[in-house]
Design a protein around this motif. Structure first.
Motif, PDB file in Angstrom:
ATOM      1  N   GLY A  57       0.808  -1.202   0.000  1.00  0.00           N
ATOM      2  CA  GLY A  57       0.000   0.000   0.000  1.00  0.00           C
ATOM      3  C   GLY A  57       0.844   1.255   0.000  1.00  0.00           C
ATOM      4  O   GLY A  57       2.071   1.210   0.083  1.00  0.00           O
ATOM      5  N   ASP A  73      -4.452   0.505   0.689  1.00  0.00           N
ATOM      6  CA  ASP A  73      -4.441  -0.271  -0.543  1.00  0.00           C
ATOM      7  C   ASP A  73      -5.743   0.042  -1.276  1.00  0.00           C
ATOM      8  O   ASP A  73      -6.489   0.931  -0.863  1.00  0.00           O
ATOM      9  N   ARG A 130       1.243  -1.734  -8.230  1.00  0.00           N
ATOM     10  CA  ARG A 130      -0.171  -1.461  -7.935  1.00  0.00           C
ATOM     11  C   ARG A 130      -1.085  -2.236  -8.875  1.00  0.00           C
ATOM     12  O   ARG A 130      -2.082  -2.807  -8.449  1.00  0.00           O
TER      13      ARG A 130
END
Length: 145
Positions: A57, A73, A130
């Motif tokens: 995150g 996150d 990500r």
């Protein structure tokens, strides 16, 4: 070479499971002690026991006086404790960094809290990390469940 004896808890602890904070929020507790973990519900009525987690995150807030960092996150926020004690963890403790943390579940809800064992800065390739993270989580959990 000297190797210290492992405790019973260390021998029984499975490898870390990749999870999202939202999954911990809705998980079922497995015990009352730190590190007992929880059960993450999977599709088809199956569940996955989890006590040691791997999460990723973005750093939202660093609280050095509380030895804590707040991360986010794609499913929400979570707290990571013990960050001042992580070897080489200091470079991760800056707002906006994208980091990985491995640790033991302290609490799952209302907000997940993890006691850090390891942290690493993934900011250099944050966009790639990500995009891939949710797919990595889903794949590992599918294999383990």
């Amino acid at each position: 070479m000297y190797k210290p004896a492992e405790t019973t808890a260390e021998r029984k602890r499975p490898p870390p499971v990749k999870v999202l904070s939202g999954q911990l929020r809705t998980a079922e507790s497995r015990g009352t002690a730190d590190g007992d973990g929880c059960l993450i519900r999977r599709g088809g009525g199956r569940s996955l026991p989890v006590s040691l987690v791997w999460m990723q995150g973005t750093v939202l807030e660093v609280q050095p006086e509380r030895n804590t960092v707040m991360l986010m996150d794609e499913t929400g926020t979570f707290a990571v404790q013990g960050v001042n004690n992580i070897p080489r963890g200091k470079p991760c403790l800056a707002q906006g960094k994208y980091v990985m943390v491995m640790g033991v579940i302290v609490a799952a809800s209302p907000e997940p809290v993890i006691r850090a064992v390891k942290m690493a800065d993934l900011s250099e390739l944050a966009g790639l990390h990500r995009r891939m993270w949710k797919l990595e989580v889903e794949e590992l959990q599918r294999v383990l469940a």
